[in-house]
Write an enzyme that holds these catalytic residues in place. Structure first.
Site, PDB file in Angstrom:
ATOM      1  N   LYS A  76       0.858  -1.191   0.000  1.00  0.00           N
ATOM      2  CA  LYS A  76       0.000   0.000   0.000  1.00  0.00           C
ATOM      3  C   LYS A  76       0.895   1.243   0.000  1.00  0.00           C
ATOM      4  O   LYS A  76       1.816   1.341   0.819  1.00  0.00           O
ATOM      5  CB  LYS A  76      -0.906  -0.004   1.226  1.00  0.00           C
ATOM      6  N   ASP A 110      -1.681  -2.178  -4.197  1.00  0.00           N
ATOM      7  CA  ASP A 110      -3.107  -2.242  -3.873  1.00  0.00           C
ATOM      8  C   ASP A 110      -3.744  -0.871  -4.081  1.00  0.00           C
ATOM      9  O   ASP A 110      -3.068   0.153  -3.983  1.00  0.00           O
ATOM     10  CB  ASP A 110      -3.308  -2.617  -2.392  1.00  0.00           C
ATOM     11  N   ARG A 161      -5.088  -5.940 -11.501  1.00  0.00           N
ATOM     12  CA  ARG A 161      -6.030  -6.745 -10.716  1.00  0.00           C
ATOM     13  C   ARG A 161      -7.339  -5.939 -10.659  1.00  0.00           C
ATOM     14  O   ARG A 161      -7.337  -4.798 -10.222  1.00  0.00           O
ATOM     15  CB  ARG A 161      -5.507  -6.969  -9.302  1.00  0.00           C
ATOM     16  N   LYS A 164     -14.025  -5.262  -6.989  1.00  0.00           N
ATOM     17  CA  LYS A 164     -15.194  -4.371  -6.908  1.00  0.00           C
ATOM     18  C   LYS A 164     -14.835  -3.067  -6.200  1.00  0.00           C
ATOM     19  O   LYS A 164     -15.299  -2.001  -6.575  1.00  0.00           O
ATOM     20  CB  LYS A 164     -16.309  -5.063  -6.122  1.00  0.00           C
ATOM     21  N   THR A 203     -12.275 -11.714  -7.088  1.00  0.00           N
ATOM     22  CA  THR A 203     -13.644 -11.746  -6.566  1.00  0.00           C
ATOM     23  C   THR A 203     -13.970 -13.123  -6.007  1.00  0.00           C
ATOM     24  O   THR A 203     -13.390 -14.120  -6.427  1.00  0.00           O
ATOM     25  CB  THR A 203     -14.663 -11.381  -7.674  1.00  0.00           C
ATOM     26  N   HIS A 204     -14.929 -13.134  -5.052  1.00  0.00           N
ATOM     27  CA  HIS A 204     -15.463 -14.414  -4.555  1.00  0.00           C
ATOM     28  C   HIS A 204     -16.857 -14.640  -5.101  1.00  0.00           C
ATOM     29  O   HIS A 204     -17.559 -15.543  -4.670  1.00  0.00           O
ATOM     30  CB  HIS A 204     -15.518 -14.389  -3.018  1.00  0.00           C
ATOM     31  N   ARG A 265     -12.506  -4.534   7.710  1.00  0.00           N
ATOM     32  CA  ARG A 265     -13.090  -4.480   6.361  1.00  0.00           C
ATOM     33  C   ARG A 265     -13.748  -5.810   5.999  1.00  0.00           C
ATOM     34  O   ARG A 265     -14.821  -5.861   5.415  1.00  0.00           O
ATOM     35  CB  ARG A 265     -12.030  -4.119   5.314  1.00  0.00           C
ATOM     36  N   ARG A 266     -13.100  -6.912   6.360  1.00  0.00           N
ATOM     37  CA  ARG A 266     -13.671  -8.238   6.036  1.00  0.00           C
ATOM     38  C   ARG A 266     -14.984  -8.454   6.803  1.00  0.00           C
ATOM     39  O   ARG A 266     -15.940  -8.999   6.272  1.00  0.00           O
ATOM     40  CB  ARG A 266     -12.691  -9.373   6.369  1.00  0.00           C
TER      41      ARG A 266
HETATM   42  C1  LIG Z   1      -7.274 -10.881  -4.184  1.00  0.00           C
HETATM   43  C2  LIG Z   1      -8.065  -9.664  -3.805  1.00  0.00           C
HETATM   44  C3  LIG Z   1      -7.425  -8.435  -3.717  1.00  0.00           C
HETATM   45  C4  LIG Z   1      -8.161  -7.296  -3.395  1.00  0.00           C
HETATM   46  N1  LIG Z   1      -7.520  -6.062  -3.406  1.00  0.00           N
HETATM   47  C5  LIG Z   1      -8.254  -4.950  -3.181  1.00  0.00           C
HETATM   48  C6  LIG Z   1      -7.665  -3.654  -3.296  1.00  0.00           C
HETATM   49  O1  LIG Z   1      -6.474  -3.480  -3.587  1.00  0.00           O
HETATM   50  N2  LIG Z   1      -8.466  -2.581  -3.068  1.00  0.00           N
HETATM   51  C7  LIG Z   1      -9.799  -2.702  -2.759  1.00  0.00           C
HETATM   52  O2  LIG Z   1     -10.481  -1.689  -2.595  1.00  0.00           O
HETATM   53  N3  LIG Z   1     -10.360  -3.924  -2.626  1.00  0.00           N
HETATM   54  C8  LIG Z   1      -9.627  -5.036  -2.824  1.00  0.00           C
HETATM   55  N4  LIG Z   1     -10.236  -6.271  -2.714  1.00  0.00           N
HETATM   56  C9  LIG Z   1     -11.593  -6.377  -2.105  1.00  0.00           C
HETATM   57  C10 LIG Z   1     -12.696  -6.243  -3.122  1.00  0.00           C
HETATM   58  O3  LIG Z   1     -12.731  -4.924  -3.629  1.00  0.00           O
HETATM   59  C11 LIG Z   1     -14.051  -6.573  -2.497  1.00  0.00           C
HETATM   60  O4  LIG Z   1     -14.318  -5.685  -1.442  1.00  0.00           O
HETATM   61  C12 LIG Z   1     -14.172  -7.972  -1.956  1.00  0.00           C
HETATM   62  O5  LIG Z   1     -13.495  -8.898  -2.750  1.00  0.00           O
HETATM   63  C13 LIG Z   1     -15.674  -8.386  -1.873  1.00  0.00           C
HETATM   64  O6  LIG Z   1     -16.258  -8.454  -3.142  1.00  0.00           O
HETATM   65  P1  LIG Z   1     -16.512  -9.852  -3.894  1.00  0.00           P
HETATM   66  O7  LIG Z   1     -16.657  -9.564  -5.335  1.00  0.00           O
HETATM   67  O8  LIG Z   1     -15.399 -10.769  -3.555  1.00  0.00           O
HETATM   68  O9  LIG Z   1     -17.818 -10.477  -3.297  1.00  0.00           O
HETATM   69  P2  LIG Z   1     -19.012  -9.825  -2.430  1.00  0.00           P
HETATM   70  O10 LIG Z   1     -19.541  -8.619  -3.136  1.00  0.00           O
HETATM   71  O11 LIG Z   1     -18.570  -9.707  -1.015  1.00  0.00           O
HETATM   72  O12 LIG Z   1     -20.066 -10.982  -2.514  1.00  0.00           O
HETATM   73  C14 LIG Z   1     -20.836 -11.213  -3.702  1.00  0.00           C
HETATM   74  C15 LIG Z   1     -21.377 -12.623  -3.699  1.00  0.00           C
HETATM   75  O13 LIG Z   1     -20.291 -13.547  -3.833  1.00  0.00           O
HETATM   76  C16 LIG Z   1     -20.541 -14.712  -3.070  1.00  0.00           C
HETATM   77  N5  LIG Z   1     -19.533 -14.805  -1.992  1.00  0.00           N
HETATM   78  C17 LIG Z   1     -18.737 -13.818  -1.527  1.00  0.00           C
HETATM   79  N6  LIG Z   1     -17.935 -14.259  -0.540  1.00  0.00           N
HETATM   80  C18 LIG Z   1     -18.261 -15.558  -0.352  1.00  0.00           C
HETATM   81  C19 LIG Z   1     -17.799 -16.569   0.536  1.00  0.00           C
HETATM   82  N7  LIG Z   1     -16.837 -16.328   1.433  1.00  0.00           N
HETATM   83  N8  LIG Z   1     -18.361 -17.792   0.439  1.00  0.00           N
HETATM   84  C20 LIG Z   1     -19.337 -18.047  -0.444  1.00  0.00           C
HETATM   85  N9  LIG Z   1     -19.817 -17.125  -1.314  1.00  0.00           N
HETATM   86  C21 LIG Z   1     -19.284 -15.897  -1.275  1.00  0.00           C
HETATM   87  C22 LIG Z   1     -21.924 -14.547  -2.496  1.00  0.00           C
HETATM   88  O14 LIG Z   1     -22.838 -15.083  -3.402  1.00  0.00           O
HETATM   89  C23 LIG Z   1     -22.080 -13.032  -2.436  1.00  0.00           C
HETATM   90  O15 LIG Z   1     -23.410 -12.608  -2.420  1.00  0.00           O
HETATM   91  C24 LIG Z   1      -9.536  -7.409  -3.087  1.00  0.00           C
HETATM   92  C25 LIG Z   1     -10.181  -8.647  -3.192  1.00  0.00           C
HETATM   93  C26 LIG Z   1      -9.481  -9.759  -3.551  1.00  0.00           C
HETATM   94  C27 LIG Z   1     -10.204 -11.058  -3.693  1.00  0.00           C
END
Ligand SMILES: Cc1cc2nc3c(=O)[nH]c(=O)nc-3n(C[C@H](O)[C@H](O)[C@H](O)COP(=O)(O)OP(=O)(O)OC[C@H]3O[C@@H](n4cnc5c(N)ncnc54)[C@H](O)[C@@H]3O)c2cc1C
Length: 284
Positions: A76, A110, A161, A164, A203-204, A265-266
């Site tokens: 960062k 990041d 990368r 969202k 993304t997850h 944040r998590r």
């Molecule tokens: C590798 C990585 C690096 C990142 N780096 C940054 C960064 O530099 N700056 C930044 O601002 N953000 C960063 N983020 C965070 C990112 O911006 C999101 O806030 C975060 O990933 C949550 O969004 P999402 O798309 O993963 O899913 P979400 O919007 O949290 O969830 C959407 C849907 O996905 C499914 N889902 C989500 N989590 C789970 C779970 N644990 N189990 C089962 N289903 C699930 C569910 O259906 C849920 O409704 C990073 C994320 C990742 C994965």
């Protein structure tokens, strides 16, 4: 009052490199690459920023000494002095990238809150001109400005990368509606897949993962042309499955003593994460 680390251990691999290293190795053994993140944010004085540069350099050196460890690092810029002075921050970033280039390693910058977006992109472009394949950036799909930023960075062939966005931003700065964020995410993925060597899809979200699989299959884009990325402690079975199917995968593994802001944040991102923490507490 310092909270006990046991609370964070679901999302944070340890308070030291030595504690995190076996977890990285275990992921590598499953064919999953890692990016290590030494936790911390917003350093306010030069003494602390200098210490962070030394710590990040130490981390690159530690990675290269562990046999067959497959890990880049994520950093960062506010830890390298972005709040103090942009030229000072650039000097610190370049010190770190000198070592990364020497050791053929990779550093991803990041993306933090929207107050830092422009400076982060400017510094990334300076770094990319000098260090090319050793440095990458993160772009957040929820920001209104992202279409312009992404088009410019994709035109440079940047290593991006796409996520969202994790910070609370007001509506004049960022999309608020999840379906609109997902649509923007898909549009940006198309641009990245078209113009950059290896976009990273962070993304997850099953909808975005399934969309990527289908879109790349339909467009005849092979699995080596992009990478799925997820956070440590979330959906590891999905990552293992994607790896078995031949996709490139990488887990973002945070570690260090300054885990509280990341941990918060998590927890605020998804109510299920609160349950994960509670269940960790009840496990032996
Ligand atoms: C590798 C990585 C690096 C990142 N780096 C940054 C960064 O530099 N700056 C930044 O601002 N953000 C960063 N983020 C965070 C990112 O911006 C999101 O806030 C975060 O990933 C949550 O969004 P999402 O798309 O993963 O899913 P979400 O919007 O949290 O969830 C959407 C849907 O996905 C499914 N889902 C989500 N989590 C789970 C779970 N644990 N189990 C089962 N289903 C699930 C569910 O259906 C849920 O409704 C990073 C994320 C990742 C994965």
């Amino acid at each position: 009052m310092k909270l006990p680390f046991v609370l964070a251990k679901r999302f944070v691999a340890g308070e030291s490199f030595e504690a995190a290293a076996p977890k990285v190795k275990a992921l590598n053994e499953k064919g999953i690459k890692v990016t290590l993140d030494l936790l911390g944010e917003n350093v306010e004085d030069r003494g602390m920023a200098d210490e962070m540069v030394a710590n990040y350099i130490g981390l690159l050196e530690n990675i290269s000494t562990v046999d067959r460890m497959e890990s880049s690092i994520s950093i960062k810029l506010t830890m390298l002095g972005l709040d103090i002075d942009i030229d000072y921050c650039r000097t610190n970033l370049f010190k770190l990238l000198d070592v990364a280039r020497e050791q053929d390693q990779f550093v991803r910058i990041d993306m933090e809150g929207s107050d830092y977006t422009q400076h982060t992109i400017d510094l990334y472009k300076d770094a990319f001109r000098e260090y090319g394949k050793h440095v990458g950036i993160v772009i957040q799909a929820y920001l209104h400005r992202t279409k312009n930023d992404l088009t410019e960075l994709a035109g440079l062939g940047a290593d991006v990368r796409l996520c969202k966005g994790a910070y609370n931003e007001p509506e004049d700065i960022a999309l608020q509606d999840m379906s609109k964020i997902r649509e923007a995410f898909k549009d940006y993925m198309k641009i990245l897949l078209d113009k950059t060597p290896c976009p990273r899809i962070a993304t997850h979200d099953d909808e975005l993962i399934d969309w990527t699989r289908k879109y790349t299959t339909d467009q005849d884009i092979g699995p080596s042309r992009f990478e799925f990325q997820m956070l440590y402690g979330l959906r590891q079975e999905t990552m293992e499955q994607l790896t078995r199917e031949g996709y490139q995968t990488r887990i973002y593994v945070p570690f260090g003593t300054m885990w509280l802001p990341y941990f918060k944040r998590r927890l605020t991102e998804r109510k299920e994460n609160i349950w994960f923490v509670l269940s960790t507490l009840f496990k032996k």
